[in-house]
Design a protein around this motif. Structure first.
Motif, PDB file in Angstrom:
ATOM      1  N   TYR A   1      83.389  62.363   4.944  1.00  0.00           N
ATOM      2  CA  TYR A   1      82.587  63.182   3.965  1.00  0.00           C
ATOM      3  C   TYR A   1      82.328  62.296   2.754  1.00  0.00           C
ATOM      4  N   VAL A   2      83.267  61.618   2.461  1.00  0.00           N
ATOM      5  CA  VAL A   2      83.119  60.819   1.247  1.00  0.00           C
ATOM      6  C   VAL A   2      82.098  59.425   1.648  1.00  0.00           C
ATOM      7  N   VAL A   3      82.384  59.007   2.839  1.00  0.00           N
ATOM      8  CA  VAL A   3      81.310  58.029   3.099  1.00  0.00           C
ATOM      9  C   VAL A   3      80.052  58.637   3.011  1.00  0.00           C
ATOM     10  N   ARG A   4      79.734  59.814   3.547  1.00  0.00           N
ATOM     11  CA  ARG A   4      78.355  60.301   3.211  1.00  0.00           C
ATOM     12  C   ARG A   4      77.793  60.307   2.089  1.00  0.00           C
ATOM     13  N   LEU A   5      78.731  60.954   1.078  1.00  0.00           N
ATOM     14  CA  LEU A   5      78.373  61.138  -0.244  1.00  0.00           C
ATOM     15  C   LEU A   5      78.073  59.693  -0.922  1.00  0.00           C
ATOM     16  N   VAL A   6      78.721  58.607  -0.600  1.00  0.00           N
ATOM     17  CA  VAL A   6      78.390  57.182  -1.196  1.00  0.00           C
ATOM     18  C   VAL A   6      77.273  56.993  -0.648  1.00  0.00           C
ATOM     19  N   ALA A   7      76.766  56.871   0.569  1.00  0.00           N
ATOM     20  CA  ALA A   7      75.621  56.432   1.146  1.00  0.00           C
ATOM     21  C   ALA A   7      74.551  57.250   0.634  1.00  0.00           C
ATOM     22  N   GLU A   8      74.704  58.498   0.397  1.00  0.00           N
ATOM     23  CA  GLU A   8      73.395  59.238  -0.170  1.00  0.00           C
ATOM     24  C   GLU A   8      73.393  59.100  -1.710  1.00  0.00           C
ATOM     25  N   ARG A   9      74.480  58.735  -2.320  1.00  0.00           N
ATOM     26  CA  ARG A   9      74.173  58.164  -3.579  1.00  0.00           C
ATOM     27  C   ARG A   9      73.673  57.110  -3.963  1.00  0.00           C
ATOM     28  N   HIS A  10      73.489  56.204  -2.753  1.00  0.00           N
ATOM     29  CA  HIS A  10      72.833  54.842  -2.891  1.00  0.00           C
ATOM     30  C   HIS A  10      71.431  55.007  -2.179  1.00  0.00           C
ATOM     31  N   GLY A  11      71.256  56.113  -2.021  1.00  0.00           N
ATOM     32  CA  GLY A  11      69.582  56.370  -1.259  1.00  0.00           C
ATOM     33  C   GLY A  11      69.621  56.054   0.182  1.00  0.00           C
ATOM     34  N   GLY A  12      70.546  56.069   0.780  1.00  0.00           N
ATOM     35  CA  GLY A  12      70.628  55.895   2.224  1.00  0.00           C
ATOM     36  C   GLY A  12      71.299  56.996   3.288  1.00  0.00           C
ATOM     37  N   GLN A  13      71.994  56.444   4.209  1.00  0.00           N
ATOM     38  CA  GLN A  13      72.713  57.562   4.912  1.00  0.00           C
ATOM     39  C   GLN A  13      73.783  56.717   5.689  1.00  0.00           C
ATOM     40  N   ALA A  14      74.631  57.815   6.427  1.00  0.00           N
ATOM     41  CA  ALA A  14      75.717  57.332   7.209  1.00  0.00           C
ATOM     42  C   ALA A  14      75.507  57.753   8.721  1.00  0.00           C
ATOM     43  N   LEU A  15      75.647  56.695   9.364  1.00  0.00           N
ATOM     44  CA  LEU A  15      75.537  56.873  11.068  1.00  0.00           C
ATOM     45  C   LEU A  15      76.903  56.377  11.795  1.00  0.00           C
ATOM     46  N   ALA A  16      76.853  57.269  13.024  1.00  0.00           N
ATOM     47  CA  ALA A  16      77.927  56.902  13.987  1.00  0.00           C
ATOM     48  C   ALA A  16      77.265  56.745  15.149  1.00  0.00           C
TER      49      ALA A  16
ATOM     50  N   PHE B   1      80.392  63.556   9.513  1.00  0.00           N
ATOM     51  CA  PHE B   1      80.503  63.487   7.998  1.00  0.00           C
ATOM     52  C   PHE B   1      80.320  64.601   7.170  1.00  0.00           C
ATOM     53  N   ASP B   2      80.576  65.849   7.916  1.00  0.00           N
ATOM     54  CA  ASP B   2      80.817  66.855   7.103  1.00  0.00           C
ATOM     55  C   ASP B   2      82.128  67.127   6.463  1.00  0.00           C
ATOM     56  N   SER B   3      82.383  68.051   5.619  1.00  0.00           N
ATOM     57  CA  SER B   3      83.670  68.369   4.859  1.00  0.00           C
ATOM     58  C   SER B   3      84.514  69.014   6.016  1.00  0.00           C
ATOM     59  N   LEU B   4      86.035  68.746   5.848  1.00  0.00           N
ATOM     60  CA  LEU B   4      86.911  69.447   6.524  1.00  0.00           C
ATOM     61  C   LEU B   4      86.677  69.252   8.124  1.00  0.00           C
ATOM     62  N   VAL B   5      86.365  68.040   8.588  1.00  0.00           N
ATOM     63  CA  VAL B   5      86.158  67.995  10.129  1.00  0.00           C
ATOM     64  C   VAL B   5      86.835  66.810  10.633  1.00  0.00           C
ATOM     65  N   SER B   6      87.555  66.976  11.438  1.00  0.00           N
ATOM     66  CA  SER B   6      88.299  65.862  11.913  1.00  0.00           C
ATOM     67  C   SER B   6      88.563  65.819  13.502  1.00  0.00           C
ATOM     68  N   LEU B   7      88.687  64.586  13.919  1.00  0.00           N
ATOM     69  CA  LEU B   7      88.721  64.438  15.587  1.00  0.00           C
ATOM     70  C   LEU B   7      90.194  63.994  15.864  1.00  0.00           C
ATOM     71  N   ARG B   8      91.114  63.908  14.795  1.00  0.00           N
ATOM     72  CA  ARG B   8      92.508  63.492  15.077  1.00  0.00           C
ATOM     73  C   ARG B   8      93.091  64.627  15.622  1.00  0.00           C
TER      74      ARG B   8
END
Length: 673
Positions: free
Chosen positions: A635-650, A612-619
């Motif tokens: 990275y956008v997913v992480r920013l949205v989760a943090e904006r809503h007081g949560g977190q993104a997990l994989a 979920f860091d910027s400019l990181v890809s597995l493709r």
């Protein structure tokens, strides 16, 4: 351990003060006791010397038969009911008998109990009576003595037979009662008081034991002396109970009584308990020293009988009182003729010690309360101040390292305090200033770099175009030069894409931070996204699981939809054409959880923390000429989760068939009116 508990523990150290005071009061109490014991022992020595000089009523021999005063009228019937009060002080006769002597105005009474389970019976008139069980009594009057034989073949009255010639004043015969049972026999008789008997010999013969059938154990008679009591009353100190004992511990005389000291006040039960448990050394029980006891058998009396004075403290008759007993030998002609026992009640020492101890405890308790209160107040204030610093530090920094606006320059709590807490607050303030400046620098670095790199990239591109035109004008571009030019153009294109990605990331951060929240039904938001994803899934199987009831949520629905789009695009690129995708919405205690799982290759362990860091890809790396993947979706997913007081997990799915991406959302804070 918390700071308040530590300071409370320090406050408890003040308990050393009452402990030291208690040891001091205890030592003083022991010194007072020793002084009183020495004074009473000195008085007892003086009285003992005076009694030894007077010599009135002191016993002559080492052993004697003690005659007790009859406490109840005695009936001569051979039964021991009348002797029950005197039984504890019976005197041993040989190995089998116990003797009791009592006296009243009627005469001298004798009770003899012989234990003999195998009897050899014979009457006095039997020629073989001296070979059967019998008793020989020897009565003395001064230097004169006469013996009598007592024997019987059965219970009943018996008459004593004189064995010696008549002696003036001594009876020729006297009656007795003989009773027996399976355990032995008993003899009870009375001698007239006019006989003037001064000594008694008793012999118990049992054929099974052997020995002389006429042997007796001769001893003088010893009794309470009124003359000696009068002499003792004249010599003994006031407020002292005095007793004179024979060398065997029999009571010979007494005078005075135990009187309470002081003003007559009785300390309470608590004061008595404190004195006995904390101050006084262990004292003896009062029972062995009872005033109406005809014989005393204690270690102190035994010590005095051997010529050594002794003193002991024992329990008193009143609450919290103690009695001091001093026993000294009465010596005459280098021989112990008796024991003088002086007893004195001492309540002055307990009252003084209790007064001192209670004063000390009260002062110590007050000091402990004041010290503990001050330390507790100080610890509470210090804890509250440190708690404010902690709360300010926790609120000042957001999860991504940025300051969230609650901390303002120069407004850190207690930064103006002049003590060490103020120094700590000022250090925190400087630290957050440095962190805030560095965070702002890192946040704007991408936009600055993208702006600064646009011009050099444009120069490189135009230079490549001019180089290509110049080569063509000079005769054409060779194959090697064309290959180098293609590689340079491809690198320039990739560099331009990276610059645009950094600029796009900065723009998305600002857009997400500026999004306004609203109250929505999160179930409908996810349902709308799922309907649009079904057509994009193509041949892949797509499932959606939603809660049965609406799910109210306070957040930015367009940001949530954007994050789901990024997750779906990412999952679609890794899912095979015949694979599956599953979208699930689940309510939490505080917010909701959205999970998108897909069939595909598992995530590398080394990359799970950086996805979920910027400019990181597995493709896969793009081939030359293709547009590179910038890795901004997660990275956008992480920013949205943090904006809503949560977190993104994989994570990888347990069965190894795919991966699952989870958005934990707690909601955006509501604006204050």
């Amino acid at each position: 351990m918390t700071l308040r508990r530590k300071l409370l523990l320090v406050a408890l150290c003040t308990l050393a003060l009452p402990v030291a005071g208690w040891l001091y009061v205890r030592q003083m109490e022991n010194l007072l006791r020793d002084g009183q014991a020495q004074a009473l022992t000195a008085s007892a020595r003086a009285v003992a010397r005076s009694l030894a000089v007077a010599g009135a009523g002191l016993p002559e021999g080492d052993r004697a038969w003690y005659v007790q005063p009859a406490q109840t009228p005695i009936t001569v019937d051979g039964y021991g009911d009348d002797w029950a009060p005197l039984t504890p002080w019976s005197q041993a006769v040989g190995a089998r008998g116990k003797l009791l002597l009592a006296q009243d105005a009627s005469g001298l009474y004798l009770w003899l109990d012989v234990r003999d389970s195998r009897r050899t019976r014979a009457d006095i008139g039997d020629p073989l009576v001296l070979r059967a069980d019998h008793v020989v009594l020897a009565l003395s009057r001064g230097d004169l003595q006469r013996r009598y034989l007592l024997a019987s073949s059965g219970p009943g009255p018996v008459t004593a037979q004189a064995l010696d010639p008549p002696v003036a004043g001594l009876p020729d015969t006297f009656a007795a009662q003989w009773q027996e049972d399976g355990s032995g026999y008993r003899i009870e008789l009375r001698l007239p008081g006019s006989a003037g008997i001064t000594g008694l010999g008793v012999g118990v013969f049992d054929p099974a034991d052997g020995g002389s059938p006429l042997a007796v154990e001769q001893r003088p008679l010893l009794a309470y002396s009124d003359a000696l009591s009068a002499e003792l009353a004249r010599l003994a100190p006031d407020d002292v109970y005095a007793r004179v004992l024979s060398p065997q511990g029999w009571l010979m005389a007494r005078s005075g009584r135990l009187r309470p000291e002081g003003d007559g006040r009785q300390p309470g039960w608590f004061a008595a308990l404190i004195y006995r448990s904390l101050l006084a050394d262990r004292v003896q029980a009062a029972e062995p020293w009872m005033q109406d006891t005809p014989r005393l058998e204690s270690p102190e009396v035994a010590q005095a009988q051997h010529g050594q004075p002794a003193a002991v403290w024992r329990e008193g008759e009143t609450r919290a009182s103690v009695v001091l007993d001093a026993a000294v030998p009465i010596e005459r002609g280098g021989k112990v003729r008796g024991v003088l026992l002086l007893e004195q009640t001492s309540r002055a020492v307990p009252l003084l010690a209790n007064r001192a101890l209670f004063g000390l405890l009260l002062t110590s308790f007050a000091v402990l309360l004041v010290a503990g209160g001050i330390l507790l107040a100080f610890a509470t204030r210090l804890s509250l101040r440190l708690g404010k610093l902690r709360d300010a530090a926790e609120r000042a920094q957001a999860a991504d390292g940025r300051l969230d606006g609650l901390f303002q320059r120069g407004r850190f709590p207690m930064s103006d305090a002049p003590d060490e807490v103020g120094d700590l607050a000022r250090s925190f303030e400087k630290l957050f200033e440095a962190v805030g400046g560095y965070t702002d620098y890192l946040r704007t670095l991408a936009s600055k770099l993208s702006h600064e790199l646009n011009t050099p990239i444009a120069i490189v591109k135009s230079s490549l175009d001019n180089l290509e035109h110049a080569l063509e004008a000079d005769g054409g571009v060779s194959a090697d030069a064309a290959s180098y030019l293609a590689r340079a153009r491809d690198g320039t294109a990739r560099l331009g894409m990276l610059v645009r990605a950094m600029s796009e990331a900065s723009r998305m951060e600002r857009a997400i931070a500026a999004a306004e929240p609203e109250d929505v039904d999160l179930r409908e938001v996810v349902r709308g996204c799922a309907e649009s994803y079904r057509t994009l899934a193509g041949t892949r199987r797509f499932d959606c699981e939603l809660p049965p009831s609406p799910l109210p949520f306070h957040g930015a629905p367009e940001l949530i939809a954007q994050a789901l789009d990024k997750l779906f695009d990412n999952a679609l690129s890794f899912t095979p054409a015949d694979g599956w995708l599953r979208l699930e919405l689940r309510p939490l205690d505080r917010g909701a959880e959205i999970t998108l799982a897909n069939q595909g290759p598992p995530l590398p362990e080394a990359m799970q923390g950086r996805l979920f860091d910027s400019l990181v890809s597995l493709r896969d790396k793009a081939t030359p000429g293709d547009a590179p993947h910038l890795g901004l979706g997660l990275y956008v997913v992480r920013l949205v989760a943090e904006r809503h007081g949560g977190q993104a997990l994989a994570r990888n799915i347990e069965d190894g068939q795919g991966v699952a991406f989870t958005l934990q959302l707690h909601g955006m804070p509501r604006a204050r009116l």
